[in-house]
Write a protein that holds these residues in place. Structure first.
Motif, PDB file in Angstrom:
ATOM      1  N   VAL A 158     -10.666  12.924   4.061  1.00 25.41           N
ATOM      2  CA  VAL A 158      -9.653  12.098   4.720  1.00 25.41           C
ATOM      3  C   VAL A 158      -8.831  13.007   5.632  1.00 25.41           C
ATOM      4  O   VAL A 158      -8.165  13.929   5.159  1.00 25.41           O
ATOM      5  CB  VAL A 158      -8.740  11.386   3.705  1.00 25.41           C
ATOM      6  CG1 VAL A 158      -7.703  10.532   4.424  1.00 25.41           C
ATOM      7  CG2 VAL A 158      -9.581  10.524   2.774  1.00 25.41           C
ATOM      8  N   ARG A 200      -4.697  -0.096   1.778  1.00 25.98           N
ATOM      9  CA  ARG A 200      -5.262  -0.803   0.624  1.00 25.98           C
ATOM     10  C   ARG A 200      -4.345  -0.587  -0.571  1.00 25.98           C
ATOM     11  O   ARG A 200      -4.238   0.541  -1.063  1.00 25.98           O
ATOM     12  CB  ARG A 200      -6.676  -0.305   0.310  1.00 25.98           C
ATOM     13  CG  ARG A 200      -7.682  -0.620   1.405  1.00 25.98           C
ATOM     14  CD  ARG A 200      -9.069  -0.179   1.001  1.00 25.98           C
ATOM     15  NE  ARG A 200     -10.054  -0.471   2.033  1.00 25.98           N
ATOM     16  CZ  ARG A 200     -11.347  -0.185   1.936  1.00 25.98           C
ATOM     17  NH1 ARG A 200     -11.803   0.413   0.829  1.00 25.98           N
ATOM     18  NH2 ARG A 200     -12.171  -0.476   2.920  1.00 25.98           N
ATOM     19  N   ARG A 244      -5.427   3.968   4.353  1.00 30.58           N
ATOM     20  CA  ARG A 244      -6.446   2.907   4.430  1.00 30.58           C
ATOM     21  C   ARG A 244      -5.838   1.508   4.378  1.00 30.58           C
ATOM     22  O   ARG A 244      -6.561   0.523   4.555  1.00 30.58           O
ATOM     23  CB  ARG A 244      -7.432   3.049   3.271  1.00 30.58           C
ATOM     24  CG  ARG A 244      -8.158   4.381   3.219  1.00 30.58           C
ATOM     25  CD  ARG A 244      -9.013   4.618   4.428  1.00 30.58           C
ATOM     26  NE  ARG A 244      -9.804   5.831   4.306  1.00 30.58           N
ATOM     27  CZ  ARG A 244     -10.511   6.369   5.301  1.00 30.58           C
ATOM     28  NH1 ARG A 244     -10.494   5.799   6.490  1.00 30.58           N
ATOM     29  NH2 ARG A 244     -11.200   7.479   5.113  1.00 30.58           N
ATOM     30  N   VAL A 290      -3.780   8.147   0.453  1.00 27.19           N
ATOM     31  CA  VAL A 290      -5.011   7.456   0.840  1.00 27.19           C
ATOM     32  C   VAL A 290      -4.790   5.945   0.873  1.00 27.19           C
ATOM     33  O   VAL A 290      -5.286   5.248   1.763  1.00 27.19           O
ATOM     34  CB  VAL A 290      -6.150   7.829  -0.127  1.00 27.19           C
ATOM     35  CG1 VAL A 290      -7.401   7.018   0.166  1.00 27.19           C
ATOM     36  CG2 VAL A 290      -6.451   9.321  -0.034  1.00 27.19           C
ATOM     37  N   SER A 291      -4.020   5.417  -0.076  1.00 23.51           N
ATOM     38  CA  SER A 291      -3.725   3.993  -0.098  1.00 23.51           C
ATOM     39  C   SER A 291      -2.973   3.558   1.157  1.00 23.51           C
ATOM     40  O   SER A 291      -3.272   2.513   1.745  1.00 23.51           O
ATOM     41  CB  SER A 291      -2.907   3.646  -1.342  1.00 23.51           C
ATOM     42  OG  SER A 291      -2.439   2.321  -1.308  1.00 23.51           O
ATOM     43  N   SER A 346       0.837  -1.194   0.000  1.00 26.32           N
ATOM     44  CA  SER A 346       0.000   0.000   0.000  1.00 26.32           C
ATOM     45  C   SER A 346       0.875   1.247   0.000  1.00 26.32           C
ATOM     46  O   SER A 346       2.026   1.235   0.455  1.00 26.32           O
ATOM     47  CB  SER A 346      -0.912  -0.001   1.232  1.00 26.32           C
ATOM     48  OG  SER A 346      -0.132  -0.043   2.416  1.00 26.32           O
TER      49      SER A 346
END
Length: 452
Positions: free
Chosen positions: A346, A383, A381, A377-378, A291
């Motif tokens: 976020v 992800r 989170r 963001v990856s 991620s």
């Protein structure tokens, strides 16, 4: 004898004053004004026989000859790219870089190659002739026609250069040269300015291509007076960390070509070797998908370049969370984090944020904004993003995704390297479908977050 006129020049911005003052009023920096001797204008342009001695006269702009400048190749495609197509006779090139970056190596390689077909002179002031010869022997370079000169006096260099009439000449380095008419130590502001001016005047009059080697300060800028960049025609920087075998050559100023052109070299036992496909070396990603990693397409000079950007968002144990950006502008990172909170929903205000551009590349354009936010963001989170995804686009303060120049060329370059999906600004959406690639055009940051 008339008294020599003096001026005080700022070492950072090049502003000049008639008297000394503690702070430069132009850039606001303290204790940067140095005394410079202003020489009287010469009555003659130097020894007779110089190719540059022509009578000046008024000419209509429509009558100016616009034929192509007579360039000659350096023998390296990446160096020619940064120079704008090769060396121009009578031009002055300034190359800077940290100690050990490879400035002397790449110039020695270039001159040894050019000496087989034209007259070349390498002037060394920091090293002895034996040291330069040992380096050339270690690199297995052709040295049968290479001319060398060990000197630091500018008048001696000009006298010897006038005698041998080289087509190209290297002075390594300008910081150790001194002019007999200047009463100051070598490396000072006055010496560097007058020495560079005298060598530049000789190059313009004789049509010799002159290459000056310059040192850099701790912050990475060229040492010496800032006005040195106004004297020369082309300024390039050789960058690269000691723990990496790759070096980047970036054009900062060029009167005969594009600015911010980038050339990539690899340091080997045989010297610096040019890398013809830089995107391949910057995309050496691990097999495991992690991620916070995404590939973006930046525009360097006249070609696109695929670079991986990594982000790490972690809980902070400090009252003031850290914001660290390597290869990007840290102020722009803080601005994009505010946009991510306001328009993306976020919140990372209590998190440590670390951003890194893989390969040591420095990103100076705004097309990396969208890729940076998606990587953040990856990581936040946890992800991972798909390995075949490529992203580029500028993010505005209102959360809009603005188009960037040369969008179609960026998409085609990504498709050439096997990427299957791209998130791009709506203004850069291709008019015709790109074979083998799905292009997602977005207008707002919220649409880009929904797309991943």
């Amino acid at each position: 004898m008339a008294k020599a006129k003096m001026a005080f020049v700022c070492n950072d911005c090049g502003a000049d004053y008639t008297k000394w003052q503690g702070q430069c009023s132009e850039c606001g920096v303290w204790n940067t004004l140095k005394e410079v001797r202003l020489g009287a204008p010469a009555r003659s342009s130097g020894p007779s026989g110089y190719a540059g001695e022509v009578q000046s006269k008024v000419t209509l702009i429509g009558e100016v000859d616009l034929s192509e400048l007579p360039r000659f190749s350096s023998g390296m495609a990446e160096l020619d790219r940064v120079l704008g197509g090769g060396f121009v006779p009578g031009s002055v090139v300034l190359i800077g870089g940290h100690p050990g970056a490879g400035k002397s190596t790449v110039l020695l390689q270039t001159l040894c190659g050019l000496a087989r077909s034209l007259s070349a002179l390498y002037v060394t002031g920091e090293e002895s002739l034996q040291q330069v010869a040992m380096r050339a022997q270690r690199l297995a370079l052709p040295t049968d026609k290479m001319q060398m000169l060990s000197a630091t006096d500018v008048e001696t260099i000009i006298h010897e250069a006038s005698r041998v009439a080289p087509k190209i000449m290297v002075v390594d380095s300008i910081q150790v040269m001194h002019h007999a008419d200047v009463q100051s130590a070598a490396g000072g502001v006055t010496q560097v300015r007058e020495s560079a001016a005298a060598l530049t005047r000789f190059a313009k009059q004789s049509g010799t291509t002159l290459i000056l080697v310059g040192h850099v300060t701790k912050d990475g800028s060229l040492a010496g007076p800032k006005v040195l960049e106004h004297i020369i025609d082309c300024s390039i920087m050789l960058e690269g960390s000691h723990d990496s075998r790759f070096r980047t050559l970036r054009g900062i100023k060029n009167r005969f070509g594009a600015v911010n052109e980038l050339g990539v070299f690899a340091m080997t036992e045989q010297g610096l070797k040019e890398v013809l496909n830089p995107s391949a070396i910057f995309l050496q990603r691990s097999d495991e998908i992690a991620s916070g990693s995404v590939v973006m397409v930046v525009w360097e000079g006249t070609r696109p370049l695929l670079v991986e950007i990594q982000a790490l968002v972690d809980d902070s144990s400090l009252g003031n969370p850290r914001r660290v950006a390597v290869g990007l502008d840290q102020n722009r990172l803080s601005m994009l984090l505010a946009v991510l909170h306001r328009h993306g929903g976020v919140m990372v205000g209590d998190q440590d944020v670390f951003v890194n551009v893989v390969g040591g590349v420095k990103i100076v354009e705004t097309s990396a904004d969208l890729a940076l936010l998606l990587a953040l963001v990856s990581s936040f989170r946890n992800r991972p993003l798909p390995r075949d995804l490529v992203v580029f686009g500028e993010v505005g303060l209102a959360g809009e995704i603005r188009p960037v120049p040369s969008g179609q060329e960026r998409i085609r370059e990504a498709a050439k390297h096997g990427f299957k999906r791209a998130i791009v600004p709506y203004g850069n959406a291709p008019r015709e479908p790109v074979k083998g690639m799905e292009v997602v055009a977005v207008k707002k940051l919220s649409e880009a977050l929904d797309a991943i």
